[in-house]
Design a protein around this motif. Structure first.
Motif, PDB file in Angstrom:
ATOM      1  N   HIS A   1     -21.119 -36.941  29.264  1.00 58.24           N
ATOM      2  CA  HIS A   1     -21.196 -35.642  29.516  1.00 58.24           C
ATOM      3  C   HIS A   1     -22.019 -34.782  28.304  1.00 58.24           C
ATOM      4  O   HIS A   1     -21.827 -35.443  27.213  1.00 58.24           O
ATOM      5  CB  HIS A   1     -19.742 -34.963  29.693  1.00 58.24           C
ATOM      6  N   THR A   2     -22.536 -33.745  28.798  1.00 53.60           N
ATOM      7  CA  THR A   2     -23.254 -33.025  27.698  1.00 53.60           C
ATOM      8  C   THR A   2     -22.958 -31.617  27.773  1.00 53.60           C
ATOM      9  O   THR A   2     -22.489 -30.796  28.716  1.00 53.60           O
ATOM     10  CB  THR A   2     -24.768 -33.186  27.809  1.00 53.60           C
ATOM     11  N   ILE A   3     -22.896 -30.878  26.584  1.00 52.21           N
ATOM     12  CA  ILE A   3     -22.552 -29.684  26.585  1.00 52.21           C
ATOM     13  C   ILE A   3     -23.674 -28.676  25.797  1.00 52.21           C
ATOM     14  O   ILE A   3     -24.074 -29.044  24.425  1.00 52.21           O
ATOM     15  CB  ILE A   3     -21.281 -29.260  25.820  1.00 52.21           C
ATOM     16  N   ASN A   4     -24.515 -27.951  26.489  1.00 53.75           N
ATOM     17  CA  ASN A   4     -25.502 -27.074  25.811  1.00 53.75           C
ATOM     18  C   ASN A   4     -24.692 -25.926  25.032  1.00 53.75           C
ATOM     19  O   ASN A   4     -24.125 -25.093  25.600  1.00 53.75           O
ATOM     20  CB  ASN A   4     -26.613 -26.803  26.458  1.00 53.75           C
ATOM     21  N   ALA A   5     -24.626 -25.923  23.689  1.00 49.35           N
ATOM     22  CA  ALA A   5     -23.937 -25.004  23.244  1.00 49.35           C
ATOM     23  C   ALA A   5     -24.459 -23.581  23.339  1.00 49.35           C
ATOM     24  O   ALA A   5     -23.744 -22.251  23.030  1.00 49.35           O
ATOM     25  CB  ALA A   5     -23.757 -25.271  21.377  1.00 49.35           C
ATOM     26  N   THR A   6     -25.654 -23.390  23.609  1.00 50.46           N
ATOM     27  CA  THR A   6     -26.135 -22.050  23.923  1.00 50.46           C
ATOM     28  C   THR A   6     -25.740 -21.568  25.329  1.00 50.46           C
ATOM     29  O   THR A   6     -26.187 -20.344  25.772  1.00 50.46           O
ATOM     30  CB  THR A   6     -27.626 -22.052  23.781  1.00 50.46           C
ATOM     31  N   GLU A   7     -25.168 -22.417  26.132  1.00 50.70           N
ATOM     32  CA  GLU A   7     -24.941 -21.997  27.481  1.00 50.70           C
ATOM     33  C   GLU A   7     -23.642 -21.801  27.688  1.00 50.70           C
ATOM     34  O   GLU A   7     -23.063 -21.728  29.162  1.00 50.70           O
ATOM     35  CB  GLU A   7     -25.803 -23.080  28.406  1.00 50.70           C
ATOM     36  N   VAL A   8     -22.637 -22.114  26.878  1.00 55.33           N
ATOM     37  CA  VAL A   8     -21.109 -22.133  27.153  1.00 55.33           C
ATOM     38  C   VAL A   8     -20.599 -20.769  26.191  1.00 55.33           C
ATOM     39  O   VAL A   8     -21.103 -20.578  25.115  1.00 55.33           O
ATOM     40  CB  VAL A   8     -20.499 -23.208  27.013  1.00 55.33           C
ATOM     41  N   ASP A   9     -19.629 -20.183  26.666  1.00 56.09           N
ATOM     42  CA  ASP A   9     -18.959 -19.262  25.832  1.00 56.09           C
ATOM     43  C   ASP A   9     -18.170 -19.587  24.647  1.00 56.09           C
ATOM     44  O   ASP A   9     -18.284 -19.111  23.427  1.00 56.09           O
ATOM     45  CB  ASP A   9     -17.953 -18.358  26.664  1.00 56.09           C
ATOM     46  N   ASP A  10     -17.500 -20.926  25.007  1.00 51.01           N
ATOM     47  CA  ASP A  10     -16.687 -21.439  23.981  1.00 51.01           C
ATOM     48  C   ASP A  10     -17.035 -23.151  24.111  1.00 51.01           C
ATOM     49  O   ASP A  10     -16.394 -23.757  25.256  1.00 51.01           O
ATOM     50  CB  ASP A  10     -15.171 -21.019  24.238  1.00 51.01           C
ATOM     51  N   VAL A  11     -17.309 -23.538  23.046  1.00 49.15           N
ATOM     52  CA  VAL A  11     -17.548 -25.120  23.014  1.00 49.15           C
ATOM     53  C   VAL A  11     -16.100 -25.822  23.157  1.00 49.15           C
ATOM     54  O   VAL A  11     -16.113 -26.747  23.892  1.00 49.15           O
ATOM     55  CB  VAL A  11     -18.366 -25.415  21.985  1.00 49.15           C
ATOM     56  N   VAL A  12     -15.095 -25.150  22.313  1.00 46.64           N
ATOM     57  CA  VAL A  12     -13.981 -25.843  22.352  1.00 46.64           C
ATOM     58  C   VAL A  12     -13.419 -25.836  23.978  1.00 46.64           C
ATOM     59  O   VAL A  12     -12.728 -26.820  24.239  1.00 46.64           O
ATOM     60  CB  VAL A  12     -12.673 -25.098  21.621  1.00 46.64           C
ATOM     61  N   GLU A  13     -13.501 -24.685  24.515  1.00 41.79           N
ATOM     62  CA  GLU A  13     -12.764 -24.879  25.813  1.00 41.79           C
ATOM     63  C   GLU A  13     -13.840 -25.677  27.046  1.00 41.79           C
ATOM     64  O   GLU A  13     -13.055 -26.488  27.647  1.00 41.79           O
ATOM     65  CB  GLU A  13     -13.087 -23.471  26.514  1.00 41.79           C
TER      66      GLU A  13
ATOM     67  N   ALA B   1     -21.468 -35.389  24.575  1.00 45.22           N
ATOM     68  CA  ALA B   1     -22.640 -34.750  23.307  1.00 45.22           C
ATOM     69  C   ALA B   1     -22.860 -33.355  23.418  1.00 45.22           C
ATOM     70  O   ALA B   1     -22.783 -32.632  24.519  1.00 45.22           O
ATOM     71  CB  ALA B   1     -23.985 -35.718  23.771  1.00 45.22           C
ATOM     72  N   ILE B   2     -22.856 -32.798  22.129  1.00 42.87           N
ATOM     73  CA  ILE B   2     -22.925 -31.417  22.116  1.00 42.87           C
ATOM     74  C   ILE B   2     -23.986 -30.885  21.257  1.00 42.87           C
ATOM     75  O   ILE B   2     -24.146 -31.299  20.090  1.00 42.87           O
ATOM     76  CB  ILE B   2     -21.634 -30.522  21.571  1.00 42.87           C
ATOM     77  N   ASP B   3     -24.876 -30.073  21.603  1.00 42.33           N
ATOM     78  CA  ASP B   3     -26.026 -29.733  20.965  1.00 42.33           C
ATOM     79  C   ASP B   3     -26.750 -28.336  21.516  1.00 42.33           C
ATOM     80  O   ASP B   3     -26.086 -27.989  22.460  1.00 42.33           O
ATOM     81  CB  ASP B   3     -27.124 -30.783  20.815  1.00 42.33           C
ATOM     82  N   ARG B   4     -27.660 -27.855  20.874  1.00 35.74           N
ATOM     83  CA  ARG B   4     -28.297 -26.535  21.395  1.00 35.74           C
ATOM     84  C   ARG B   4     -29.595 -27.019  21.814  1.00 35.74           C
ATOM     85  O   ARG B   4     -30.321 -26.025  22.536  1.00 35.74           O
ATOM     86  CB  ARG B   4     -28.460 -25.596  20.271  1.00 35.74           C
ATOM     87  N   ASP B   5     -30.028 -28.208  21.876  1.00 37.92           N
ATOM     88  CA  ASP B   5     -31.272 -28.469  22.112  1.00 37.92           C
ATOM     89  C   ASP B   5     -31.349 -29.514  23.481  1.00 37.92           C
ATOM     90  O   ASP B   5     -30.692 -30.596  23.342  1.00 37.92           O
ATOM     91  CB  ASP B   5     -32.179 -29.356  20.675  1.00 37.92           C
ATOM     92  N   PRO B   6     -31.737 -29.165  24.542  1.00 37.69           N
ATOM     93  CA  PRO B   6     -31.854 -29.831  25.852  1.00 37.69           C
ATOM     94  C   PRO B   6     -32.729 -31.432  25.583  1.00 37.69           C
ATOM     95  O   PRO B   6     -31.912 -32.228  26.054  1.00 37.69           O
ATOM     96  CB  PRO B   6     -32.593 -29.114  26.872  1.00 37.69           C
TER      97      PRO B   6
END
Length: 362
Positions: A227-239, A209-214
């Motif tokens: 798994h989750t990815i906070n798009a504001t906390e990573v340099d590159d979403v693709v990576e 799951a990918i979003d900017r909102d926790p």
């Protein structure tokens, strides 16, 4: 005899919605009147209010609904008075070139009621997605009604009428997610979370799951994300997606946002020969510029998903049964139950990202 009920309308672009008396005609040929039990507040209704669909005001809003068939017109064979139904905006015609080729999910001539509901002064209303269900009752074509288990919670199963089906279908029908697949979903609102839930139901192994909102990422985890990815906390979403998929990328990536930047992320975050599904709705002004050689060299499939490529008669009853069996947690999408006069407030709540769905209960 025509009857008068309450309905929520958008009278002009951007103006607050109003509850007004509306007139429902007696059902004509192949038409039915449905007493609405519940209707979800979908972003599409806000888009109608704000002029993002067309300018055929006034709109009778609401479309993500369930209810009871109250009366039927001549020639109706699909449903009977007393049936509990979920409304849909894909009443397939059976005669167009898509239907005749065995692809009714792409029907080019779906049915709506021919008669118009009106204001007291006779002004014709444009029902949202041909439904108009922020009302005590509405008039639809019989094919827009899908009979389901009458013991199901109306506020829950009505959500299959649009957003939940769009997201689940994007994963299961359009993306063809299968057992052991890896899936990434960009944008974890109602549609994105439904894609996550559909991926889980289909047997995906890794669901990102990918979003900017926790808060939205928490909801996504509850609905099946591994798994989750906070798009504001990573340099590159693709990576970040590649790191979670052995360095390769996901088998299926669902873009539930619908912006050029998120679609590019989806494109590059998939594995070679993987699938991208666009279910988020872009605006007409959005443009995409990319090297053509990247399309050639990566293979796979690039798809858009309209209503989750669903067939209501096939999909709604099955999903309702899974919900009734406790195998599909559709109830988690209902953030709050509200009254008909709270729709405008619900638009504000939705715009702030505070809910998956507010549901009007009548």
């Amino acid at each position: 005899m025509p009857q008068q009920v309450r309905g929520v309308i958008a009278r002009s672009k951007g103006a607050p919605v109003e509850i007004v008396p509306i007139t429902i005609p007696d059902p004509g040929a192949n038409e039915v009147v449905v007493a609405i039990a519940a209707c979800g507040v979908c972003h599409t209704d806000l888009t109608y209010r704000d002029g993002g669909i067309n300018d055929e005001y006034p709109f009778l809003l609401g479309h993500e609904a369930s209810g009871i068939v109250e009366s039927v017109g001549p020639g109706v064979t699909h449903v009977e008075v007393g049936d509990f139904v979920v409304l849909n905006w894909r009443a397939v015609c059976g005669q167009c070139r898509a239907c005749k080729r065995g692809r009714p999910q792409y029907c080019f001539d779906t049915f709506n009621a021919e008669q118009k509901m009106t204001l007291e002064d006779g002004t014709e209303l444009t029902p949202a997605l041909g439904i108009g269900a922020f009302a005590d009752k509405t008039l639809v074509h019989e094919g827009q009604c899908t009979k389901v288990d009458a013991s199901a919670d109306p506020a829950v199963v009505g959500l299959l009428g649009c957003g939940v089906m769009a997201g689940m279908g994007a994963a299961m029908n359009t993306g063809n997610v299968g057992r052991g697949d890896s899936v990434a979903v960009i944008g974890c609102g109602g549609v994105g979370d439904a894609a996550i839930m559909g991926s889980r139901l289909a047997g995906a192994n890794t669901i990102i799951a990918i979003d900017r909102d926790p808060r939205k990422l928490e909801w996504a985890t509850e609905l099946g994300a591994t798994h989750t990815i906070n798009a504001t906390e990573v340099d590159d979403v693709v990576e970040a997606v590649q790191e979670l998929t052995g360095g390769f990328g996901a088998d299926v990536v669902v873009d539930a946002v619908g912006r050029p930047e998120t679609w590019k992320q989806a494109f590059y975050a998939r594995d070679l020969a993987g699938t991208v599904v666009l279910v988020g709705v872009p605006t007409p002004d959005m443009k995409l510029e990319m090297p053509l050689v990247d399309f050639f060299s990566r293979g796979g499939a690039l798809k858009s998903s309209w209503y989750g490529d669903c067939l209501p008669e096939r999909d709604f009853p099955v999903l309702v049964d899974l919900y009734q069996q406790g195998r599909l947690p559709l109830e988690k999408f209902v953030s709050e139950r509200i009254k008909l006069d709270e729709v405008e407030k619900a638009f504000e709540t939705m715009h702030r990202g505070e809910v998956l769905r507010s549901v009007v209960v009548l």
